[in-house]
Design a protein around this motif. Structure first.
Motif, PDB file in Angstrom:
ATOM      1  N   ALA A   1       0.714  -1.055   0.038  1.00 36.09           N
ATOM      2  CA  ALA A   1       0.141  -0.090   0.056  1.00 36.09           C
ATOM      3  C   ALA A   1       1.016   1.385   0.181  1.00 36.09           C
ATOM      4  O   ALA A   1       0.826   2.224  -0.601  1.00 36.09           O
ATOM      5  N   ARG A   2       1.802   1.099   0.842  1.00 35.30           N
ATOM      6  CA  ARG A   2       2.856   2.345   0.771  1.00 35.30           C
ATOM      7  C   ARG A   2       3.499   2.769  -0.475  1.00 35.30           C
ATOM      8  O   ARG A   2       3.507   4.070  -0.924  1.00 35.30           O
ATOM      9  N   LYS A   3       3.525   2.038  -1.341  1.00 35.50           N
ATOM     10  CA  LYS A   3       4.201   2.108  -2.643  1.00 35.50           C
ATOM     11  C   LYS A   3       3.180   2.912  -3.391  1.00 35.50           C
ATOM     12  O   LYS A   3       3.406   3.749  -4.145  1.00 35.50           O
ATOM     13  N   LEU A   4       2.001   2.453  -3.543  1.00 38.05           N
ATOM     14  CA  LEU A   4       0.766   2.995  -4.004  1.00 38.05           C
ATOM     15  C   LEU A   4       0.612   4.552  -3.668  1.00 38.05           C
ATOM     16  O   LEU A   4       0.366   5.384  -4.404  1.00 38.05           O
ATOM     17  N   LEU A   5       0.776   4.669  -2.226  1.00 35.95           N
ATOM     18  CA  LEU A   5       0.573   6.079  -1.515  1.00 35.95           C
ATOM     19  C   LEU A   5       1.459   7.173  -2.112  1.00 35.95           C
ATOM     20  O   LEU A   5       1.460   8.174  -2.410  1.00 35.95           O
ATOM     21  N   GLU A   6       2.695   6.657  -2.121  1.00 43.90           N
ATOM     22  CA  GLU A   6       3.826   7.347  -2.657  1.00 43.90           C
ATOM     23  C   GLU A   6       3.675   7.819  -4.200  1.00 43.90           C
ATOM     24  O   GLU A   6       3.953   8.923  -4.320  1.00 43.90           O
TER      25      GLU A   6
END
Ligand code: HC1
Ligand code: SF4
Length: 579
Positions: free
Chosen positions: A486-491
């Motif tokens: 999820a962190r990757k998509l949020l970045e």
């Protein structure tokens, strides 16, 4: 390639293979308390810390820890020589010498890897009794930390730091004082812990467990003043059977409903009903934002992010507060259910709010925290009173001496027990967005879908994407499970590089089927795949598979809510997020 023998069996392995992996490949089980390999994610916890996996290597003076010793050419390994077994027993005795011996009353009793190993090694006496170290107990709304029971395997750290990238847990202090802790030894509820429960799911002992609410539920069930209703999350039906010896992937929807009725719940309802309701609200919100965007509104927030997973909500509140107006404002199905139960249903039944107790059965430990959030209560009375995990439900069933496997299949009660196939698949990664697509497509285009199975949205890859054709309008969809993904998509969103219109995020690997409150699966993705398959099978078996066609949902809007996103719907079914 490397040639070696393990317990006199010849074997050829690739260079870089550890003795533990080599042994496993020929079915030789070497015990370990710390090692954990999440093959699908390519993440391995091998601190070589517990030393339980020591084996004898011919020609070497010292025993070798199998988890972090590479197999080399010509090795002759004895995995269970007298010397290795004696060393293992001594190591386990040393661990036990600083471990509380309250196994009889420990929450993990019967599921504890240390207890199993002590039994397996025939340990009847601990020769090294000394003074035990003591650390305060830390109780949060969802998780209890009893660090006296921590054996420093560091699996929880791997889950928290590498898989979830939350970074709350690390080992502090030295020697007997060493514990795994949030920074500055703060309690979990003061940290940015999301309560995803993935640390609980892999803890080999009782150091990390969920808050037990079974006693409170039993008290409510025995109170004649109370009407007690229960809702069951989608993923529970695909895993509960494992607690009673049924193979992974056995659907026990009907038996679960029967068991809950025998436990004394007055109404047995389904969270899947509220999942359908979530789709009505979240899907409408998606279309509203999408249509504004298509009409040229530059301020519209896209992609819309799903918001039904409470650990995910807590994650973005802590780690990406600047993005908090991007997720859907729809409450989770658990909370929508509670809200509707304590208004619409309570009115119908003429039960006062304070006399209606709502219990959820969830695959998740974060649902305990979610139900305790202040915004989900009215004058101090929560919409959902108690959230039990799948494991806690199994405990109640055993306590009541119910022979689960022999139960007949029974139906849910109405009106809050009717759900479509779309509601069922919420329990797996990809399911929420597939359910949303089934409804959003038909509402947007005014046409009937000619297929309901969106294979392109399914699977177990941590990050997935697909474009769905909305009758000439391409809708880009992203899916992430596991907070690290999820962190990757949020970045990407933060950097203005996101190509998506809608994104589904679930905190646990696999989605709710892999929740921290499910029967322990020890990181075995094959078990998750079987649970996933079971949910898709239940979806297939349903006559109605689109949320907007659920007759009881239609009735709820007609009789009570009006339209999706109406003022009443906003008040009861939506929320706001906090920094
Ligand atoms: Fe889930 Fe959900 S799918 S979050 O995973 O949106 O816990 O199963 O109940 O609320 O419906 C969990 C599961 C669950 C909610 C739904
Ligand atoms: Fe980390 Fe999740 Fe455990 Fe909290 S619940 S400590 S976020 S793994």
């Amino acid at each position: 390639m490397i040639n070696l023998t393990i317990d006199n069996k010849s074997i050829v392995v690739k260079k870089g293979t550890t003795i533990l992996e080599a042994a496993a490949s020929i079915g030789v089980d070497i015990p370990t308390l710390c090692h954990m390999h999440l093959h699908d994610m390519n993440i391995e916890n091998k601190p070589g810390g517990c030393r339980v996996c020591v084996v004898e290597v011919k020609g070497r003076r010292n025993l070798a820890p199998a988890c972090c010793t590479e197999a080399t050419e010509g090795m002759e390994i004895s995995s269970h020589s007298i010397r290795a077994i004696n060393a293992r027993r001594t190591i386990v005795e040393l661990i036990l010498s600083d471990h509380p011996s309250d196994c009889l009353v420990c929450a993990k009793s019967g599921n504890c890897e240390l207890q199993d190993l002590a039994h397996h090694l025939g340990i009847r006496e601990i020769h090294y009794q000394g003074e035990q170290s003591h650390y305060r107990e830390d109780t949060s709304p969802a998780i209890i930390r009893e660090m006296d029971k921590c054996i420093l395997c560091r699996r929880c750290e791997t889950m928290c730091n590498e898989v979830q990238t939350v970074g709350v847990l690390s080992t502090i202090n030295r020697g007997f004082e060493a514990v795994v802790s949030p920074a500055f030894e703060m309690n979990l509820d003061h940290s940015s812990c999301t309560y995803c429960g993935q640390c609980v799911a892999v803890c080999p002992t009782g150091a990390l467990t969920e808050v037990d609410q079974t006693g409170a539920v039993i008290r409510a069930l025995s109170d004649p003043e109370k009407t007690v209703v229960v809702q069951t999350a989608p993923a529970v039906r695909a895993a509960l059977g494992e607690e009673f010896g049924l193979p992974a992937g056995t659907l026990v929807t009907g038996k679960m409903a029967a068991a809950l009725r025998r436990l004394g719940f007055n109404y047995v309802f389904d969270t899947d009903f509220a999942a359908d309701l979530t789709i009505m609200e979240e899907g409408t919100e998606l279309l509203e934002r999408l249509n504004k965007y298509l009409a040229g509104d530059q301020n519209v927030k896209l992609p819309i992010l799903t918001s039904c997973c409470p650990a995910w909500v807590k994650f973005f509140e802590h780690h990406f507060p600047e993005l908090k107006d991007i997720p859907s404002t729809a409450r989770s199905p658990q909370q929508m259910f509670g809200s509707i139960a304590k208004t619409y249903f309570a009115d119908k039944m003429q039960v006062k709010r304070e006399n209606l107790v709502v219990v959820s059965i969830m695959p998740c430990v974060a649902k305990k925290y979610e139900s305790s959030r202040e915004e989900f209560s009215v004058d101090g009375n929560p919409d959902v009173d108690y959230a039990l995990t799948t494991r806690e439900l199994a405990q109640l069933i055993n306590l009541a001496n119910i022979d689960f496997k022999s139960l007949p299949d029974e139906e849910f009660d109405q009106p809050l027990g009717e759900s479509t196939g779309a509601g069922v698949i919420f329990g797996t990664t990809g399911g929420v967005i597939e359910a949303a697509v089934r409804t959003a497509y038909e509402v947007q285009t005014g046409k009937s879908l000619d297929r309901l199975d969106f294979e392109e949205l399914r699977g177990m890859e941590g990050l997935r994407k697909a474009t769905i054709d909305f009758d000439g309008l391409p809708i880009n969809i992203g899916i992430a499970h596991g907070l690290g993904n999820a962190r990757k998509l949020l970045e990407e969103i933060k950097n203005g590089k996101s190509e998506f219109h809608a994104i589904e995020i679930m905190s646990c690997p696999g989605g709710c089927i892999g929740g921290g409150g499910q029967p322990y699966h020890h990181g075995n993705v094959e078990i998750l795949k079987k649970r996933q398959k079971a949910l898709y099978a239940e979806d297939q078996s349903k006559t109605i598979r689109k949320s907007h066609e659920n007759p009881y949902i239609k009735k709820l809007y007609e009789e009570f809510l009006g339209e999706p996103l109406s003022d009443k719907a906003h008040h009861l079914l939506h929320t706001e997020y906090f920094d």
